[in-house]
Motif scaffolding. Sequence first.
Motif, mmCIF file in Angstrom:
data_model
loop_
_atom_site.group_PDB
_atom_site.id
_atom_site.type_symbol
_atom_site.label_atom_id
_atom_site.label_comp_id
_atom_site.label_asym_id
_atom_site.label_seq_id
_atom_site.Cartn_x
_atom_site.Cartn_y
_atom_site.Cartn_z
ATOM 1 N N THR A 117 34.039 -6.528 7.992
ATOM 2 C CA THR A 117 34.379 -5.475 7.177
ATOM 3 C C THR A 117 34.356 -4.016 7.324
ATOM 4 N N GLY A 118 33.490 -3.591 8.470
ATOM 5 C CA GLY A 118 33.634 -2.232 8.827
ATOM 6 C C GLY A 118 32.506 -1.475 8.164
ATOM 7 N N ASP A 119 32.012 -2.295 6.893
ATOM 8 C CA ASP A 119 30.786 -1.568 6.075
ATOM 9 C C ASP A 119 29.456 -1.512 6.974
ATOM 10 N N TYR A 120 28.735 -0.742 6.502
ATOM 11 C CA TYR A 120 27.299 -0.833 7.007
ATOM 12 C C TYR A 120 26.369 -1.457 6.216
ATOM 13 N N LYS A 121 25.482 -2.175 6.696
ATOM 14 C CA LYS A 121 24.410 -2.612 6.187
ATOM 15 C C LYS A 121 23.094 -2.785 6.696
ATOM 16 N N GLU A 122 22.132 -2.648 5.979
ATOM 17 C CA GLU A 122 20.650 -2.685 6.496
ATOM 18 C C GLU A 122 20.218 -4.110 7.045
ATOM 19 N N THR A 123 19.477 -3.863 8.336
ATOM 20 C CA THR A 123 19.245 -4.963 9.010
ATOM 21 C C THR A 123 18.027 -4.658 9.627
ATOM 22 N N PHE A 124 16.854 -5.658 9.618
ATOM 23 C CA PHE A 124 15.710 -5.588 10.189
ATOM 24 C C PHE A 124 15.673 -5.660 11.599
ATOM 25 N N VAL A 125 14.907 -4.769 12.401
ATOM 26 C CA VAL A 125 15.232 -4.709 13.992
ATOM 27 C C VAL A 125 13.686 -4.900 14.346
ATOM 28 N N SER A 126 13.380 -6.123 14.697
ATOM 29 C CA SER A 126 11.931 -6.488 15.423
ATOM 30 C C SER A 126 11.674 -5.608 16.506
ATOM 31 N N GLN A 127 10.484 -5.002 16.719
ATOM 32 C CA GLN A 127 9.813 -4.255 17.687
ATOM 33 C C GLN A 127 8.749 -5.072 18.563
ATOM 34 N N PHE A 128 7.951 -5.739 17.773
ATOM 35 C CA PHE A 128 6.888 -6.548 18.081
ATOM 36 C C PHE A 128 6.389 -7.404 17.392
ATOM 37 N N SER A 129 5.610 -8.583 17.835
ATOM 38 C CA SER A 129 5.045 -9.589 16.706
ATOM 39 C C SER A 129 3.803 -9.769 17.128
ATOM 40 N N LEU A 130 2.829 -10.189 16.006
ATOM 41 C CA LEU A 130 1.641 -10.521 16.261
ATOM 42 C C LEU A 130 1.396 -11.663 15.303
ATOM 43 N N TRP A 131 0.049 -12.208 15.847
ATOM 44 C CA TRP A 131 -0.735 -13.329 14.887
ATOM 45 C C TRP A 131 -1.253 -12.677 13.893
ATOM 46 N N ALA A 132 -1.428 -13.483 12.789
ATOM 47 C CA ALA A 132 -2.156 -12.931 11.517
ATOM 48 C C ALA A 132 -2.883 -14.094 10.834
ATOM 49 N N TYR A 133 -3.621 -13.664 9.849
ATOM 50 C CA TYR A 133 -4.428 -14.483 9.142
ATOM 51 C C TYR A 133 -4.060 -14.140 7.639
ATOM 52 N N PRO A 134 -3.586 -14.629 6.731
ATOM 53 C CA PRO A 134 -3.226 -14.389 5.392
ATOM 54 C C PRO A 134 -4.628 -14.688 4.449
ATOM 55 N N SER A 135 -5.132 -13.550 4.044
ATOM 56 C CA SER A 135 -6.502 -13.566 3.555
ATOM 57 C C SER A 135 -6.308 -14.142 1.965
ATOM 58 N N LYS A 136 -7.091 -14.750 1.566
ATOM 59 C CA LYS A 136 -7.242 -15.181 0.180
ATOM 60 C C LYS A 136 -7.960 -14.074 -0.644
ATOM 61 N N ARG A 137 -7.613 -14.090 -1.825
ATOM 62 C CA ARG A 137 -8.632 -13.206 -2.816
ATOM 63 C C ARG A 137 -9.116 -14.009 -3.778
ATOM 64 N N THR A 138 -10.358 -13.401 -4.012
ATOM 65 C CA THR A 138 -11.058 -14.351 -5.200
ATOM 66 C C THR A 138 -10.696 -13.973 -6.438
ATOM 67 N N LEU A 139 -10.948 -14.903 -7.391
ATOM 68 C CA LEU A 139 -10.547 -14.461 -8.797
ATOM 69 C C LEU A 139 -11.140 -13.055 -9.364
ATOM 70 N N ASN A 140 -12.312 -12.558 -8.919
ATOM 71 C CA ASN A 140 -12.663 -11.285 -9.361
ATOM 72 C C ASN A 140 -11.770 -10.188 -8.735
ATOM 73 N N GLN A 141 -11.310 -10.341 -7.613
ATOM 74 C CA GLN A 141 -10.723 -9.447 -6.892
ATOM 75 C C GLN A 141 -9.106 -9.513 -7.538
ATOM 76 N N GLN A 142 -8.538 -10.488 -7.928
ATOM 77 C CA GLN A 142 -7.409 -10.593 -8.711
ATOM 78 C C GLN A 142 -7.482 -9.921 -10.108
ATOM 79 N N TYR A 143 -8.343 -10.255 -10.634
ATOM 80 C CA TYR A 143 -8.802 -9.467 -12.017
ATOM 81 C C TYR A 143 -8.750 -7.911 -11.888
ATOM 82 N N GLN A 144 -9.335 -7.522 -10.816
ATOM 83 C CA GLN A 144 -9.670 -5.941 -10.576
ATOM 84 C C GLN A 144 -8.018 -5.465 -10.457
ATOM 85 N N LEU A 145 -7.182 -6.076 -9.714
ATOM 86 C CA LEU A 145 -6.074 -5.592 -9.393
ATOM 87 C C LEU A 145 -4.971 -5.561 -10.560
ATOM 88 N N LEU A 146 -5.284 -6.555 -11.678
ATOM 89 C CA LEU A 146 -4.364 -6.554 -12.705
ATOM 90 C C LEU A 146 -4.009 -5.109 -13.419
#
Length: 115
Positions: free
Chosen positions: A27-56
């Motif tokens: 189309t000749g249009d420009y669109k925004e695209t994610f360009v990766s630079q590097f990758s890492l391993w991660a651990y998704p942390s879980k929040r406690t109920l108390n932490q979730q209530y504090q963020l409300l």
Amino acid sequence: MPRKLLPSMFNKRIEFGTVKSVEDDNTGDYKETFVSQFSLWAYPSKRTLNQQYQLLGTNLTDTIVLIIRHNSNVNESLKLKYNGQQYDILDISSDDSLNYMSYDYLTVKLTSKVG
């Protein structure tokens, strides 16, 4: 006593990068695209109920926390891709100590598309 994180807990791959405008060949249009630079391993942390209530009622309600091994290349100007979706880095709790096992806690929020 600090929480012990095992290497086996870091089982999610996340990509860090930037968003660039790329021309669409059809189309000749420009669109925004994610360009990766590097990758890492991660651990998704879980929040406690108390932490979730504090963020409300705050702007951190819909955020998640990802834990990575300390990496000085990670900063708030980068975007990240996790589970096929793009996230903004809101905050980095970085451990700059010289400990053998130091971790960074990334608070991230799903990128909202304009339009």
